[in-house]
Scaffold this motif. Structure first.
Motif, PDB file in Angstrom:
ATOM      1  N   SER A  12       0.511  -1.336   0.378  1.00 29.84           N
ATOM      2  CA  SER A  12      -0.109   0.070   0.073  1.00 29.84           C
ATOM      3  C   SER A  12       0.686   1.265  -0.019  1.00 29.84           C
ATOM      4  O   SER A  12       0.628   2.334  -0.765  1.00 29.84           O
ATOM      5  N   ARG A  13       1.826   1.420   1.163  1.00 25.93           N
ATOM      6  CA  ARG A  13       2.838   2.078   0.854  1.00 25.93           C
ATOM      7  C   ARG A  13       3.537   2.718  -0.278  1.00 25.93           C
ATOM      8  O   ARG A  13       3.249   3.634  -0.797  1.00 25.93           O
ATOM      9  N   LYS A  58       1.342   4.350  -3.125  1.00 28.17           N
ATOM     10  CA  LYS A  58       1.203   5.452  -2.871  1.00 28.17           C
ATOM     11  C   LYS A  58       2.040   6.473  -3.479  1.00 28.17           C
ATOM     12  O   LYS A  58       2.208   7.508  -4.064  1.00 28.17           O
ATOM     13  N   LYS A  59       3.536   6.214  -2.790  1.00 38.92           N
ATOM     14  CA  LYS A  59       4.936   6.809  -3.181  1.00 38.92           C
ATOM     15  C   LYS A  59       4.832   6.907  -4.775  1.00 38.92           C
ATOM     16  O   LYS A  59       5.251   7.335  -5.072  1.00 38.92           O
ATOM     17  N   MET A  75      -1.528   8.434  -6.019  1.00 41.65           N
ATOM     18  CA  MET A  75      -3.041   7.957  -5.032  1.00 41.65           C
ATOM     19  C   MET A  75      -2.824   6.568  -4.015  1.00 41.65           C
ATOM     20  O   MET A  75      -1.625   5.534  -4.859  1.00 41.65           O
ATOM     21  N   THR A  76      -3.881   6.753  -3.739  1.00 41.81           N
ATOM     22  CA  THR A  76      -3.876   5.236  -3.168  1.00 41.81           C
ATOM     23  C   THR A  76      -4.584   4.061  -4.173  1.00 41.81           C
ATOM     24  O   THR A  76      -4.868   4.181  -5.456  1.00 41.81           O
TER      25      THR A  76
END
Length: 536
Positions: free
Chosen positions: A470-471, A474-475, A479-480
């Motif tokens: 997830s991280r 996003k990075k 966006m998620t």
């Protein structure tokens, strides 16, 4: 459940019966209790009871008048009269009103009424079963007659006409070729067959639904005619008429066909196109005309929902029919350039231009289908070789889908659907991130837009810890993961709204949403308008 109405001006009796009878256990619903016949009648006019339990002597309207009024609207209502010994004369009148039972209040216990209610319920169910069986037998008889008619006309069309005189007699049974009358044949073609078939679950159900509506619609039309459900997607309509100087059968038949088309759309939500043949004076002429009308050429180029006369086939040029495959290389190159981003336009624009050329030059339908299938497969393989997408359709799947396509309009919709899908997959898998895990996650999503996608499953697919994935996502993307999935689904929804005739509900299901209200809310949040507003 069956509805029960209790009526008595003696409140303790109402209270006793309403509270001690276990209505739901008996499969009954106590729809209301009333202390006089007038109030009960007012309620009954809004909602009729299946069972009426009523006292006789009551103010405003007695139980016998109430029974008579309810029986006048619902003849099969079950009625039981509650009464006392001194009201025996009323009881005799009740029997003449076909009241099923008569209970004395002096000796009444709730168990007696419960037993009576159980008998009433059983008799209603038996009556429904008999009615269902009778209805079923009528339907079977109608289906048998319809099948015989279809088989007879298929034999007439497909087999050599050895005894024309015999067929004259056979066709007269359907009101055709009676004294001095001609027959105008018409072929009706169902539009968007694949999606319609899915709604009706089977060809048989679709066939009989269309036949029933057609037969009923034609009963009161002029000219008089007969309908034959030749196939699930093809109907024959034979209009009987008397030729004359003042009679234009094409105008009257076209008006009838327009009315039939409106009825089919209203009742079954389907559309049909029609091709009218030439007037025929004999079974021999009718057989020849039907053979010509059932050919695929004109039907393939017919616009949806239109009514037109049969066109004479175009003469074949000296060098043979025009060859669409001579244009294959140019079409393939144009579409590849668009999909790979080297040509500044959309794949749908290129496809529309080629569909326009095909319509103008009237290539043979089978050639058009083969050309389109080869074009689509080559594009998918080309992009796969460049590792831009993964193949999601096999050649067999695409070929089966093509077999259900009967018109250029349907072919156009099908081709654009697949081209927008290819473009979406290609764009989803490129330029998002240099990290292979994120690129693979994007490809995973693009191939499964028709399902519910959750972060844990994708992380498991990539052999990554969900929190770490997830991280990382996003990075790399800004966006998620959930935001990305939503944006991909909403972009796909836009493509389907632009390029297909699917309803909002169908698009909702195609994108893996099981709640249409939630889908509409999500789309509005993403696009600033509802799906209907976007399409409109």
């Amino acid at each position: 459940m069956y509805n029960v109405m209790l009526v008595d001006d003696d409140y303790p009796v109402l209270e006793l019966l309403s509270e001690t009878i276990q209505w739901e256990r008996l499969g009954l619903r106590l729809m209301g209790t009333h202390e006089n016949g007038w109030n009960a009648w007012e309620h009954a006019q809004r909602e009729m009871p299946d069972i009426l339990i009523t006292d006789i002597g009551m103010p405003k309207m007695d139980g016998l008048e109430l029974s008579e009024k309810i029986r006048g609207i619902r003849p099969n209502v079950r009625i039981a009269i509650l009464s006392c010994h001194h009201e025996f004369d009323y009881a005799l009148k009740a029997m003449r009103l076909r009241v099923q039972d008569y209970l004395l209040k002096d000796t009444l216990v709730p168990e007696d009424l419960a037993a009576l209610l159980a008998r009433f319920k059983e008799s209603i169910e038996q009556e429904h079963q008999i009615g269902w069986e009778q209805t079923r037998m009528r339907h079977l008889a109608a289906e048998t007659r319809e099948l015989r008619k279809v088989q007879k006309f298929k034999l007439f069309i497909d087999q050599p006409l050895l005894f024309p005189g015999q067929w004259t007699g056979e066709l007269r049974e359907y009101g055709l070729f009676t004294e001095g009358r001609f027959c105008l044949p018409v072929v009706g073609h169902l539009e968007d067959y694949s999606s319609v078939k899915q709604r009706f679950t089977s060809d048989e159900t679709l066939h009989f639904a269309v036949s029933n509506v057609m037969n009923e619609a034609m009963e009161n039309l002029e000219p008089r005619g007969v309908h034959i459900g030749y196939q699930a997607r093809t109907s024959l309509l034979l209009f009987s008429y008397r030729p004359g100087i003042q009679t234009n059968v094409y105008e009257t038949a076209s008006a009838a066909l327009r009315e039939i088309g409106v009825t089919l759309n209203r009742v079954l939500k389907i559309r049909m196109s029609f091709i009218l043949g030439q007037g025929c004076a004999s079974p021999v002429e009718l057989k020849a005309s039907l053979g010509e009308l059932l050919g695929e050429g004109q039907r393939f180029y017919l616009e949806p929902g239109t009514i037109s006369k049969r066109e004479k086939p175009l003469p074949v040029p000296p060098g043979g029919p025009p060859n669409l495959f001579a244009e294959y290389g140019r079409a393939s190159q144009e579409l590849r350039e668009v999909l790979l981003g080297t040509r500044p336009c959309r794949a749908t624009e290129v496809a529309e231009a080629w569909i326009g050329r095909i319509r103008e030059r009237r290539y043979p339908p089978e050639m058009v289908k083969d050309w389109t299938l080869k074009l689509l497969l080559d594009l998918k393989l080309k992009l796969h070789s460049l590792q831009a997408v993964r193949p999601s359709y096999s050649a067999d799947t695409l070929h089966k889908e093509l077999m259900d396509i009967a018109s250029l309009a349907e072919l156009r919709q099908w081709l654009i659907h697949h081209l927008t899908g290819i473009a979406g997959l290609k764009n989803a898998g490129s330029g998002m991130s240099k990290r292979p895990e994120v690129a693979e996650a994007c490809r995973y999503v693009s191939l499964r837009l028709h399902t519910r996608i959750c972060l844990d499953k994708v992380a498991e697919h990539l052999y990554l810890n969900p929190s770490y994935f997830s991280r990382l996502f996003k990075k790399e993307t800004g966006m998620t993961f959930i935001e990305y999935v939503t944006s991909m689904k909403m972009e796909r929804a836009k493509e389907l709204l632009d390029a297909t005739n699917h309803t909002v509900g169908e698009i909702c299901e195609r994108l893996g949403y099981d709640n249409q209200s939630y889908f509409i809310k999500t789309f509005k949040s993403y696009a600033g308008m509802t799906p209907a507003e976007y399409r409109g």
